[in-house]
Design an enzyme around this catalytic site. Structure first.
Site, mmCIF file in Angstrom:
data_model
loop_
_atom_site.group_PDB
_atom_site.id
_atom_site.type_symbol
_atom_site.label_atom_id
_atom_site.label_comp_id
_atom_site.label_asym_id
_atom_site.label_seq_id
_atom_site.Cartn_x
_atom_site.Cartn_y
_atom_site.Cartn_z
ATOM 1 N N GLY A 142 0.802 -1.207 0.000
ATOM 2 C CA GLY A 142 0.000 0.000 0.000
ATOM 3 C C GLY A 142 0.832 1.252 0.000
ATOM 4 O O GLY A 142 1.956 1.263 -0.519
ATOM 5 N N GLU A 189 4.236 -2.182 8.428
ATOM 6 C CA GLU A 189 5.181 -2.949 7.613
ATOM 7 C C GLU A 189 6.578 -2.880 8.210
ATOM 8 O O GLU A 189 6.850 -2.055 9.091
ATOM 9 C CB GLU A 189 5.198 -2.398 6.182
ATOM 10 C CG GLU A 189 3.859 -2.541 5.500
ATOM 11 C CD GLU A 189 3.939 -2.361 4.005
ATOM 12 O OE1 GLU A 189 4.930 -1.799 3.502
ATOM 13 O OE2 GLU A 189 2.998 -2.798 3.327
ATOM 14 N N HIS A 226 13.974 -7.753 -2.580
ATOM 15 C CA HIS A 226 12.831 -8.045 -1.701
ATOM 16 C C HIS A 226 13.037 -9.427 -1.121
ATOM 17 O O HIS A 226 13.362 -10.369 -1.851
ATOM 18 C CB HIS A 226 11.516 -7.972 -2.482
ATOM 19 C CG HIS A 226 10.334 -7.907 -1.580
ATOM 20 N ND1 HIS A 226 9.901 -8.992 -0.854
ATOM 21 C CD2 HIS A 226 9.508 -6.886 -1.264
ATOM 22 C CE1 HIS A 226 8.849 -8.637 -0.129
ATOM 23 N NE2 HIS A 226 8.590 -7.365 -0.366
ATOM 24 N N ARG A 233 14.342 -4.397 4.648
ATOM 25 C CA ARG A 233 14.601 -5.383 3.603
ATOM 26 C C ARG A 233 16.060 -5.748 3.449
ATOM 27 O O ARG A 233 16.401 -6.916 3.252
ATOM 28 C CB ARG A 233 14.133 -4.821 2.266
ATOM 29 C CG ARG A 233 12.670 -4.852 2.167
ATOM 30 C CD ARG A 233 12.193 -4.191 0.940
ATOM 31 N NE ARG A 233 10.743 -4.139 1.062
ATOM 32 C CZ ARG A 233 9.965 -3.453 0.290
ATOM 33 N NH1 ARG A 233 10.472 -2.735 -0.674
ATOM 34 N NH2 ARG A 233 8.662 -3.464 0.469
ATOM 35 N N HIS A 270 14.112 -5.842 -6.583
ATOM 36 C CA HIS A 270 12.770 -5.306 -6.386
ATOM 37 C C HIS A 270 12.636 -3.827 -6.736
ATOM 38 O O HIS A 270 11.651 -3.407 -7.310
ATOM 39 C CB HIS A 270 12.391 -5.523 -4.919
ATOM 40 C CG HIS A 270 10.989 -5.141 -4.590
ATOM 41 N ND1 HIS A 270 9.912 -5.634 -5.287
ATOM 42 C CD2 HIS A 270 10.478 -4.314 -3.640
ATOM 43 C CE1 HIS A 270 8.800 -5.130 -4.778
ATOM 44 N NE2 HIS A 270 9.124 -4.315 -3.789
ATOM 45 N N GLU A 310 9.702 5.784 -9.936
ATOM 46 C CA GLU A 310 10.880 4.977 -9.570
ATOM 47 C C GLU A 310 12.129 5.387 -10.354
ATOM 48 O O GLU A 310 13.253 5.171 -9.900
ATOM 49 C CB GLU A 310 10.563 3.486 -9.776
ATOM 50 C CG GLU A 310 11.618 2.597 -9.160
ATOM 51 C CD GLU A 310 11.204 1.139 -9.060
ATOM 52 O OE1 GLU A 310 9.994 0.845 -9.005
ATOM 53 O OE2 GLU A 310 12.111 0.293 -9.030
ATOM 54 N N ARG A 357 14.957 2.209 0.619
ATOM 55 C CA ARG A 357 13.634 2.817 0.765
ATOM 56 C C ARG A 357 12.870 2.123 1.883
ATOM 57 O O ARG A 357 12.941 0.902 2.045
ATOM 58 C CB ARG A 357 12.935 2.655 -0.570
ATOM 59 C CG ARG A 357 11.485 2.282 -0.509
ATOM 60 C CD ARG A 357 10.970 1.958 -1.873
ATOM 61 N NE ARG A 357 10.824 0.539 -2.046
ATOM 62 C CZ ARG A 357 9.657 -0.072 -2.256
ATOM 63 N NH1 ARG A 357 8.544 0.625 -2.310
ATOM 64 N NH2 ARG A 357 9.591 -1.367 -2.418
#
Ligand SMILES: Cc1cc2nc3c(=O)[nH]c(=O)nc-3n(C[C@H](O)[C@H](O)[C@H](O)COP(=O)(O)OP(=O)(O)OC[C@H]3O[C@@H](n4cnc5c(N)ncnc54)[C@H](O)[C@@H]3O)c2cc1C
Length: 544
Positions: free
Chosen positions: A50, A122, A246, A298, A359, A383, A394
């Site tokens: 999201g 997240e 990712h 990540r 990713h 991006e 990020r």
């Protein structure tokens, strides 16, 4: 047929569509080009988690989320390589300029009850602040934006068109004075011809570069075209070594390795799923590497995965969601749950095999807070852009709102200019003596070399030796491809190979010049962060 327009927008993801709508609403004539079909190509549709945002509250109650917390999380994820002013600028605008705007456009984010949004938490976020529509936010948002774009009288849509290059006054018209962008050449895939587009401004919104590597969560369109076009136009790029992997994409031994992989959203780990080494383990193995375990950012998680997979010779790890409430899994993560069921895995009862994959590009074409590049009349958003928001990595769900924010800001900046200056005509494309490219096998060989070299020599764990070896191979290949470009007629695969090799060499040069490890750039020969590198990495095309 050649085209005259106010705004030539290249790319139909979040950045391109929000830019098109904003410019069209301001009365500009917009021509929107995209490689495939509206809604279906690009990463935006795949946005699973999201959009992160916090509304402004003058006096947030104790413990409540705040702009300051979102800013702090973004800086921590980016390891303070972010531009602090830009972080504040974005975080303050994400709610009013993105979430509220999307709600006005008709997006129905999930609610807890009437008037109260359901927010996910997240990895890397200290609070729940991710607005979502189940776990298929991108598809819902894209459907709504695309419908409006299709119906807007000021927008002409050109599907199946690939931009080849942006056209500049100095190089293409051989005129002196300050250089500027005057349009673009765009290849019409169906008609097999190149169109000259003369424009008041060109807006590049071509998304990411995942196809430079073998394993990626990115769609087929992500061949780094916008990065390469801007580079060829002499516009500087920043931080291109920071390629984010990712940690949780579906592992399927039988799948074609180059296929896009299904991605398990970060929100699953935020909500209690964890990573383990063997199917029957009960331990979150990432806890051995970071106090947040599988909830860490990540880069921490993927590096832990890479170490364990290489140490134990594993092809994949396991994502375990069985500690999560069944109703939550089935309702909030319906997409992931149903995908696994089709593969014969019940997420409520058993773990799913996962692996990491390329990713997101944290680096990109340098722009200011209006999406403007150093080249007059060339804007870059989404991006493909480097705004300074992300730093070394990020924070999850910060990129989708960044795309929409800067898409709108760029259009607004162009539309509000008092005088646009003289418009120039882009000369027609000349094929000259170029021959048909009769040998698609050569192009697919180029693709193979680029992607394998980057995956093996410039992937998660980098060294001077591996990077130099990659550079030797890919610089030689780039020379070949450059010759072919002048000798043969263009095709989609060839144009993409040309961009892939350009971007690959930019990434290698950036990785070579950062002799430290930070976030998603990991150098085995320089395993620690070094404050000498508390700065962005700059790459610019040498003047010929
Ligand atoms: C699987 C997945 C899940 C994600 N989940 C999240 C998330 O939950 N939250 C979040 O914030 N971010 C997420 N991201 C990242 C985010 O989705 C992307 O960064 C964002 O959608 C990029 O939008 P964009 O408009 O820049 O590019 P895209 O949406 O990729 O669109 C690019 C467009 O450019 C076109 N194009 C490309 N090259 C050319 C060319 N040469 N000529 C013409 N057209 C061209 C393509 O056809 C496409 O229309 C996710 C990414 C992926 C891959």
């Amino acid at each position: 047929m050649n085209i005259q327009t106010d705004c030539a927008i290249i790319g139909g993801g979040f950045a391109g569509l929000s830019c098109a709508l904003e410019a069209a609403e301001a009365g500009k004539k917009v021509d929107l080009f995209l490689k495939g079909q509206l809604v279906f190509d690009g990463a935006s549709r795949l946005t699973a988690g999201g959009l992160a945002a916090v509304p402004f509250r003058a006096h947030p109650p104790k413990g409540a989320d705040s702009l300051e917390k979102h800013i702090r999380d973004t800086l921590e994820a980016g390891q303070y390589l972010n531009d602090r002013e830009v972080v504040r600028f974005c975080v303050e605008r994400f709610y009013p300029e993105v979430i509220q705007w999307l709600v006005w456009q008709g997006v129905k984010f999930d609610l807890v009850r009437e008037g109260v949004f359901h927010l996910h938490r997240e990895g890397g976020h200290s609070n729940s602040r991710v607005y979502h529509v189940e776990d298929a936010t991108g598809a819902h948002v894209m459907d709504i934006l695309a419908r409006q774009v299709k119906n807007h009288p000021n927008i002409r849509l050109h599907e199946n068109h690939i931009a080849v290059d942006v056209v500049t006054k100095k190089k293409f018209l051989r005129l002196g004075g300050k250089d500027e962008c005057i349009g673009a050449y765009v290849y019409d895939i169906i008609k097999d011809s190149v169109r000259a587009v003369s424009a008041g401004a060109v807006f590049i919104a071509t998304g990411g570069l995942g196809k430079v590597f073998l394993y990626t969560s990115n769609p087929d369109t992500a061949s780094g075209d916008g990065f390469a076009m801007a580079y060829r136009a002499g516009v500087p790029l920043a931080n291109m070594e920071f390629i984010q992997f990712h940690p949780t994409v579906f592992f399927d031994e039988k799948a074609d390795p180059s296929e896009r992989r299904f991605l398990f959203t970060e929100a699953l780990r935020g909500e209690g799923a964890y990573l383990k080494i063997r199917k029957n383990d009960r331990e979150d193995f990432v806890l051995r590497y970071h106090k947040l375990g599988s909830k860490a950012t990540r880069d921490v998680v993927t590096q832990a995965e890479d170490v364990e997979m290489r140490r134990l010779g594993l092809k994949h790890l396991w994502l375990d969601c069985t500690r999560m409430a069944t109703h939550k899994l089935k309702n909030d993560f319906k997409n992931a749950y149903e995908f696994c069921l089709k593969k014969g895995i019940d997420l409520c009862r058993e773990p799913v095999p996962v692996v990491y994959a390329v990713h997101y590009s944290n680096g990109g074409v340098i722009t200011d807070l209006n999406g403007q590049t150093q080249l007059k009349n060339l804007y870059v958003m989404g991006e493909t852009a480097y705004t300074g928001l992300h730093g070394a990595t990020r924070l999850a769900s910060n990129s989708a709102p960044e795309c929409i924010l800067f898409g709108r800001l760029a259009a607004r900046h162009f539309s509000h200019q008092k005088a646009h200056g003289k418009r120039y005509q882009v000369p027609p494309w000349v094929t000259g003596r170029a021959k048909e490219f009769k040998d698609p096998a050569t192009v697919s060989y180029y693709w193979d070399i680029i992607r394998k070299t980057m995956t093996l020599l410039c992937g998660i764990a980098r060294t001077q030796g591996r990077l130099q070896a990659a550079k030797d191979v890919l610089e030689a290949l780039q020379k070949n491809i450059k010759n072919d470009y002048w000798n043969y007629k263009v095709t989609r695969d060839f144009l993409e190979a040309r961009n892939l090799v350009t971007v690959a060499n930019i990434i290698i040069d950036s990785a070579l010049s950062r002799k430290e490890s930070r976030a998603c750039h990991f150098r085995e020969d320089f395993p620690r962060a070094d404050k000498k590198y508390n700065r962005i990495t700059l790459v610019e095309k040498p003047h010929s």
